[in-house]
Each structure stands twice: as C-alpha cells, then as structure tokens.
Enzyme design. Structure first.
Site, PDB file in Angstrom:
ATOM      1  CB  ILE A  12     131.161  48.494  14.961  1.00 39.44           C
ATOM      2  CG1 ILE A  12     130.207  48.339  16.147  1.00 39.44           C
ATOM      3  CG2 ILE A  12     132.422  49.249  15.393  1.00 39.44           C
ATOM      4  CD1 ILE A  12     130.749  47.455  17.254  1.00 39.44           C
ATOM      5  CG  ASP A 109     125.782  59.491  14.562  1.00 41.48           C
ATOM      6  OD1 ASP A 109     125.383  60.232  15.484  1.00 41.48           O
ATOM      7  OD2 ASP A 109     125.023  58.735  13.924  1.00 41.48           O
TER       8      ASP A 109
END
Length: 254
Positions: A12, A109
């Site tokens: 992350i 993403d």
C-alpha cells in the site's frame, strides 16, 4: 492537504499532497489480516514521524485492487480522519474515455496511471507498472485508454522458479554484474533479470507497432527503479505516477 492511497496486492503506497506538491510518501505491506484500527495506528505513527497533523487532511482518494482492503481502509479513513474517501471506480469522473469491451473490468490503478501519464507526458503513451503483476497500458494521442497487457511480475517468476526446481535456492532480486553467470545464484539472477527485461522490451515494441508508431513509455511501480533503467525502450521512470494520477482524478471530482 490530500491523502492519496494506492492499494496493491503486495504493498500500500500512501502520499500526502499540498496542492500539486507531493510532500511525503510511505510504502507499507498489504496485510489482509489487519483491522481498520491497526491501519489507523500505522497512519498516525507515520504522520507523527513526519511531523504532520492529520487534522490538516481535507480529502482522501483511494484506488484499490484488493476489495477486502478497500473496505478496511475506508472504515479507517472514516474513523480516523472523519472523511469519506473518493474510491476510484465506476461513476468517478476521470476525463479519459475507456475503449475497452467492459470498462468495469479495468483495474483502478491502470486507469489512474493512464490519466497521469497523459496529463504529465502527453500521448500516445504506454505505461508499464512493475508490481505483483506487470501491466502495460496504451493511451492514444487523444487521451483514450485503449487497453493493454498483463504479465506475471518478476517476483512471481522468481518464486515459481524456486518452488518448482528442487535444487535451486531462493535468490535476491538484484541486477547481476554480467549475463554469463559463474555460479548458480548468478546464473539464476541473470536468467530472471534479463529474461524479464527481454519480455518487457518485446511487449513494448509490439505494442508501439500496433499503436502505429512511437509512443512515450513511462515506467512506474515498486520495482520500476530496479528494472526501468535496464529496459532500452523505457523513456521515463516515474515511481510516483499512480499517486499523481490519484491527485488529478480527485481534483476532477471536487
């Protein structure tokens, strides 16, 4: 300030923006077992060490490929910061037409990377994201998301070789000094690294040809710093491209 969070399968990445400036960023492990409270504690500790006051955060944007962590982090943000994050997905304005059979299938993403590369570098462009998987995404001269390719990441290839070949040891993922190795570890490192580089160069070259000519190629992701400089057809290495894309999308929705 804006908190941008990119949730991947392995890591992350969190970044704090003040306007267009990325003030700081952190990388922590993606742990599906952690609770919202545990992630909240991590965030507060990171901010404390950086001398940041979380009360100054005015908005949060999040892109995730791990649904369980999306829920956990959304809960953490609500409890710790008092904000409802903008989660990248259907209904969020990106400003980028998606020329894909089913736009809902495209990872958040990948869309964010496409937005960032077109905004920062123009088009046509190819984004190569070196993460758990290696993704290749094509952006047209008009700023359209055209599609791309997904390949196993170099870490997956390394783990598979170790797991399936009984006599081969687990090796560190580093650039070997030469292609012709003089011991087993060096031979494995050479085969893994340069085999992967050849794959990346081959996909980029074929993708550029399919797009009708030269496209700028930008590398990002956790391993971009290691692999990007070794790939002849990569023009730029921008490890923070995804965070920049999150900032841009957030601004387009506020």
């Amino acid at each position: 300030m804006l908190l941008a969070i990119d949730v991947g399968n392995t890591n992350i990445v969190l970044g704090i923006f003040a306007g267009h400036e990325l003030k700081c960023h952190w990388r922590v492990a993606s742990d599906r077992q952690k609770t919202a409270d545990e992630y909240g504690l991590i965030l507060r500790q990171l901010a404390h060490y950086q001398g940041l006051d979380l009360k100054e955060i005015q908005g949060v944007v999040l892109a995730s490929v791990v649904p369980t962590l999306t829920q956990v982090l959304t809960e953490m943000i609500t409890k710790q910061l008092g904000h409802q994050p903008l989660v990248i997905g259907p209904g969020v304005k990106t400003g980028m037409p998606i020329r894909f059979e089913n736009p809902r299938e495209v990872g958040a993403d990948r869309i964010v990377n496409g937005v960032a590369v077109y905004e920062l570098y123009g088009g046509p462009a190819i984004v190569v994201d070196f993460g758990t998987a290696t993704t290749f995404d094509a952006i047209s001269e008009k700023g359209e998301y055209l599609g791309g390719a997904i390949a196993p990441g170099i870490g997956i290839a390394t783990d598979a070789l170790f797991a399936r070949a009984a006599k081969l040891p687990r090796v560190e993922l580093v650039r070997p000094p030469r292609l012709i190795g003089k011991n087993t570890v060096a031979c494995m490192q050479a085969g893994i690294m340069y085999g992967f580089i050849g794959q990346v160069e081959g996909i980029i070259t074929r993708m550029q040809a399919e797009m009708g000519g030269k496209a700028i190629v930008v590398a990002t992701g956790g391993l971009a710093g290691l692999i990007g400089p070794e790939v002849n057809c990569i023009d730029r290495v921008d490890p923070m491209l995804t965070l920049e894309g999150l900032r841009i999308v957030y601004e387009r929705n506020t």
